[in-house]
Design an enzyme around this catalytic site. Structure first.
Site, PDB file in Angstrom:
ATOM      1  N   GLY A  94       5.151  10.157   9.277  1.00  4.75           N
ATOM      2  CA  GLY A  94       4.559  10.056  10.607  1.00  4.75           C
ATOM      3  C   GLY A  94       4.756  11.310  11.422  1.00  4.75           C
ATOM      4  N   GLY A 123       6.709  10.284   3.539  1.00  2.00           N
ATOM      5  CA  GLY A 123       6.339   8.876   3.405  1.00  2.00           C
ATOM      6  C   GLY A 123       6.113   8.446   1.968  1.00  2.00           C
ATOM      7  N   LYS A 150      -4.638   2.242   6.124  1.00  2.00           N
ATOM      8  CA  LYS A 150      -5.505   1.990   7.275  1.00  2.00           C
ATOM      9  C   LYS A 150      -6.138   3.258   7.840  1.00  2.00           C
ATOM     10  CE  LYS A 150      -3.018  -2.151   8.816  1.00  2.00           C
ATOM     11  NZ  LYS A 150      -2.279  -2.781   9.946  1.00  2.00           N
ATOM     12  N   ARG A 169      15.870  11.730   0.906  1.00  2.00           N
ATOM     13  CA  ARG A 169      16.245  12.090   2.276  1.00  2.00           C
ATOM     14  C   ARG A 169      17.737  12.420   2.392  1.00  2.00           C
ATOM     15  NH1 ARG A 169      12.334   7.702   5.400  1.00  2.00           N
ATOM     16  NH2 ARG A 169      10.609   9.157   5.736  1.00  2.00           N
TER      17      ARG A 169
END
Length: 405
Positions: A386, A362, A208, A40
């Site tokens: 996200g 991510g 998830k 990043r």
């Protein structure tokens, strides 16, 4: 999307002006506080260098980790300031506070072409406050750093899906522009969202189902195949009647997964074999098993070789690929082969098939670097997990919408 960009700002002139830049420096650190993946930081350099070359007085803001509104040395941006100094070839001073006396003194003392970094904006609880007046007061303090002739550049794509002070409220108070990174991310993701060349394959992992439910529903309608691995696949397998033993499972999502399987049928592609482990440890006993073969009391931590082969066959026919989420616990060597195999298949599709391949930030982006894969083998590696997912879902990103206002 109609908003002003860094090129517009540079054309207006930045010499001797204070330019406040919201970057994304939320980099992973090891136990000694060393940066383990500078991706990043590297991605932020084109915007910073362009401002430096234009003679701007550059003030960088960012967050690191989740300090929960309190000053916590563990989450100081000191390692980032050091890495930036080395990458830019010039000293980047770190203010001792976020918007206090030291930050203001340093901002006032900047010369043309200088760069400084304020401390972790999440040290101030107002950064993430739901109270608009609290965020507004904090925004006024940050804006004051930019003096009277300042401007704001949004260049932290990983946070544009958050309506937080340094991302959103500051942009309502200063002339606001999209930095090179944000502009590039939006251009790439727009092409995937609006005009993907088919066959279009989506690869989803992560822990998830609930985190990816929206994107599964949004992309399964557009994609030709949605490959599902990672921790989320066990809830789908449970929905098919398999006993996943102690594998990660969201029992409350089993019926939802049954509904998705009924609705999208063969479009949803699940593993055909698994890697099982006696415990969640790199030293565990490990074996490859069929879907119904996880030993009692064991758990699965990766997809198996037959699954990699199946997924690779689908990817080999692709023309567009979007990948978000690892296939297994890639940080532990015994459970890294699924992620490495699928990632290599995506690289092969890029090289052999001319596929347009996007890694959705991510853990996926981290796995590429941790596993030593060729970053140049993908068409684009996003810096925002996200944010990229929410964009492809069709959600409004506050940090982008405010630039268009």
């Amino acid at each position: 999307m109609a908003f002003k960009t860094l090129d517009d700002l540079l054309a207006e002139g930045v010499e001797s002006r204070h330019i406040l830049v919201r970057s994304d420096f939320n980099v992973p650190l090891d136990d000694e506080g060393n940066i383990t993946d500078p991706g990043r930081i590297t991605a932020s350099l084109p915007t910073i260098k362009a401002l430096v070359e234009g003679g701007a007085k550059v003030i960088l803001s960012a967050h690191l980790g989740r300090p929960k509104g309190e000053v916590n040395e563990k989450y100081s941006l000191a390692p980032v300031a050091e890495a930036l100094s080395e990458a830019l070839g010039q000293y980047v001073a770190l203010a001792g506070d976020v918007s206090g006396e030291d930050a203001h003194e340093r901002a006032n003392g900047l010369n043309d072409g200088d760069v400084m970094l304020i401390e972790n904006v999440r040290f101030d609880p107002r950064e993430t406050s739901k109270d608009e007046s609290e965020r507004g007061a904090f925004a006024d303090e940050l804006v004051a750093l930019a003096a009277d002739n300042g401007a704001f550049v949004s260049d932290g794509f990983g946070v544009v899906h958050r309506a937080q002070t340094s991302v959103y409220d500051v942009a309502t108070r200063l002339p606001a522009y999209a930095g090179k990174l944000v502009q590039k991310e939006l251009d790439v993701l727009s092409s995937v969202a609006k005009e993907p060349e088919h066959p279009y394959v989506v690869v989803l992992g992560g822990s998830k189902v609930s985190d990816k439910l929206g994107v599964i529903e949004a992309l399964a309608d557009k994609a030709d195949h949605v490959i599902i691995g990672g921790g989320m696949c066990y809830t789908f397998l449970a929905a098919q009647g398999y006993d996943v033993q102690k594998s990660l499972l969201q029992e409350e999502m089993i019926d939802t997964c049954k509904g998705l399987l009924e609705r999208f049928g063969d479009k949803l592609v699940l593993p055909v074999d698994l890697v099982a482990a006696s415990e969640f440890s790199a030293d565990a006993e490990v074996k490859t098993v069929e879907l119904d073969g996880i030993p009692e009391g064991w758990l699965s931590t990766d997809i198996g070789p037959k699954s990699v082969e199946k997924f690779a066959g689908i990817l080999a026919e692709s023309k567009t690929v979007f990948w978000n989420g690892p296939m297994g616990v890639f940080e532990m060597e015994p459970f890294s082969k699924g992620t490495a195999g699928v990632a290599q298949a995506i690289i092969d599709a890029t090289a052999k098939n001319g596929s347009f391949t996007v890694v959705g930030g991510g853990d996926s982006a981290a796995s590429v670097r941790v596993l030593g894969l060729d970053e140049e083998g993908f068409s684009h590696i996003s810096t925002g997990g996200g944010a990229s997912l929410e964009f492809l879902e069709g959600k409004e990103l506050p940090g982008v919408a405010v630039l268009e206002a």
